[in-house]
Design a protein around this motif. Structure first.
Motif, PDB file in Angstrom:
ATOM      1  N   THR A 165       5.587   2.717  -2.920  1.00  0.00           N
ATOM      2  CA  THR A 165       6.813   2.181  -3.258  1.00  0.00           C
ATOM      3  C   THR A 165       7.650   1.809  -1.835  1.00  0.00           C
ATOM      4  O   THR A 165       8.300   0.847  -2.047  1.00  0.00           O
ATOM      5  CB  THR A 165       7.732   3.264  -4.253  1.00  0.00           C
ATOM      6  OG1 THR A 165       7.927   4.388  -3.362  1.00  0.00           O
ATOM      7  CG2 THR A 165       7.231   3.383  -5.517  1.00  0.00           C
ATOM      8  N   ASN A 175      13.475   6.638  -0.769  1.00  0.00           N
ATOM      9  CA  ASN A 175      13.160   5.289  -0.452  1.00  0.00           C
ATOM     10  C   ASN A 175      14.776   5.032  -0.067  1.00  0.00           C
ATOM     11  O   ASN A 175      15.254   3.721  -0.337  1.00  0.00           O
ATOM     12  CB  ASN A 175      12.714   4.438  -1.715  1.00  0.00           C
ATOM     13  CG  ASN A 175      11.419   4.394  -1.504  1.00  0.00           C
ATOM     14  OD1 ASN A 175      10.738   4.031  -0.467  1.00  0.00           O
ATOM     15  ND2 ASN A 175      10.559   4.420  -2.864  1.00  0.00           N
ATOM     16  N   LEU A 183      11.653  -1.947  -9.141  1.00  0.00           N
ATOM     17  CA  LEU A 183      10.439  -1.227  -8.549  1.00  0.00           C
ATOM     18  C   LEU A 183       9.991  -0.176  -9.521  1.00  0.00           C
ATOM     19  O   LEU A 183      10.758   0.806  -9.762  1.00  0.00           O
ATOM     20  CB  LEU A 183      10.882  -0.410  -7.193  1.00  0.00           C
ATOM     21  CG  LEU A 183       9.709   0.300  -6.374  1.00  0.00           C
ATOM     22  CD1 LEU A 183       8.452  -0.635  -6.218  1.00  0.00           C
ATOM     23  CD2 LEU A 183      10.339   0.736  -4.948  1.00  0.00           C
ATOM     24  N   GLN A 207       9.047  -2.026  -1.562  1.00  0.00           N
ATOM     25  CA  GLN A 207      10.443  -2.430  -1.571  1.00  0.00           C
ATOM     26  C   GLN A 207      10.316  -3.485  -0.222  1.00  0.00           C
ATOM     27  O   GLN A 207      11.313  -4.207  -0.404  1.00  0.00           O
ATOM     28  CB  GLN A 207      11.095  -0.879  -1.341  1.00  0.00           C
ATOM     29  CG  GLN A 207      12.487  -1.190  -0.830  1.00  0.00           C
ATOM     30  CD  GLN A 207      13.291   0.236  -0.611  1.00  0.00           C
ATOM     31  OE1 GLN A 207      13.459   1.046  -1.771  1.00  0.00           O
ATOM     32  NE2 GLN A 207      13.486   0.724   0.519  1.00  0.00           N
ATOM     33  N   VAL A 239      16.990  -3.773  -4.725  1.00  0.00           N
ATOM     34  CA  VAL A 239      16.158  -3.331  -5.408  1.00  0.00           C
ATOM     35  C   VAL A 239      16.458  -2.141  -6.274  1.00  0.00           C
ATOM     36  O   VAL A 239      17.205  -1.291  -5.717  1.00  0.00           O
ATOM     37  CB  VAL A 239      14.888  -3.030  -4.557  1.00  0.00           C
ATOM     38  CG1 VAL A 239      13.650  -2.365  -5.617  1.00  0.00           C
ATOM     39  CG2 VAL A 239      14.228  -4.265  -3.833  1.00  0.00           C
TER      40      VAL A 239
END
Length: 174
Positions: free
Chosen positions: A111, A145, A93, A115, A127
């Motif tokens: 993001t 994240n 990513l 994701q 990821v």
């Protein structure tokens, strides 16, 4: 132009052949590209656009344009590429955001959505984000994240060695 997904404030879509000028706004900016040692040249930007469009056609994903829903302004790009780390393939990513859009959590929003797309649509098991050791903002996005540092590596670009961290999230740990 194919729409990939939408968030509350953003549209994420494929780049088209005539959008090199939009990419130039951030890929040619030394401040935006500080983690790359130097900004992209116009030739590199043209190749970057061509490479992304080819990736959409061959893989069904790549790095996509990010635009504001409210105005249609392109503020950056975010998406997925293939990377090999420790002899295993991963979806990476990555993103770039023009300066005028900094500090508004746009890339956190993008993001998170991408994701989720990687796990739900592309059926990814994990990821990663590969982040230069001086890019604190990107590290904070990875942490937000729910990614954790997996490994430290040295990357080579144009004869320059730079330390990077690989952040990772596994599907079962999200």
């Amino acid at each position: 132009m194919r729409m990939i997904l939408e968030t509350d404030r953003l549209r994420i879509r494929q780049w088209t052949k005539g959008e090199a000028a939009a990419l130039t706004e951030f890929l040619a900016d030394p401040e935006v590209m500080h983690a790359y040692e130097e900004p992209f040249t116009q030739e590199e930007i043209t190749e970057w656009l061509r490479w992304n469009i080819a990736s959409y056609e061959t893989k069904g994903y790549g790095i996509w344009a990010v635009e504001l829903k409210e105005t249609g302004e392109v503020i950056g790009e975010c998406g997925l590429t293939d990377q090999w780390v420790v002899d295993r393939p991963y979806f990476e990513l990555s993103y770039h955001l023009k300066k005028s859009a900094w500090g508004k959590d746009y890339m956190l929003e993008a993001t998170q959505a991408i994701q989720q797309y990687a796990f739900d649509v592309l059926r990814a098991n994990s990821v990663i984000m590969i982040i230069r050791d001086i890019n604190i903002k990107a590290m904070n996005i990875a942490i937000s994240n729910h990614m954790k540092i997996m490994k430290r590596i040295i990357k080579e670009r144009d004869g320059i060695s730079t330390p990077h961290y690989i952040f990772c999230i596994e599907k079962q740990n999200r």
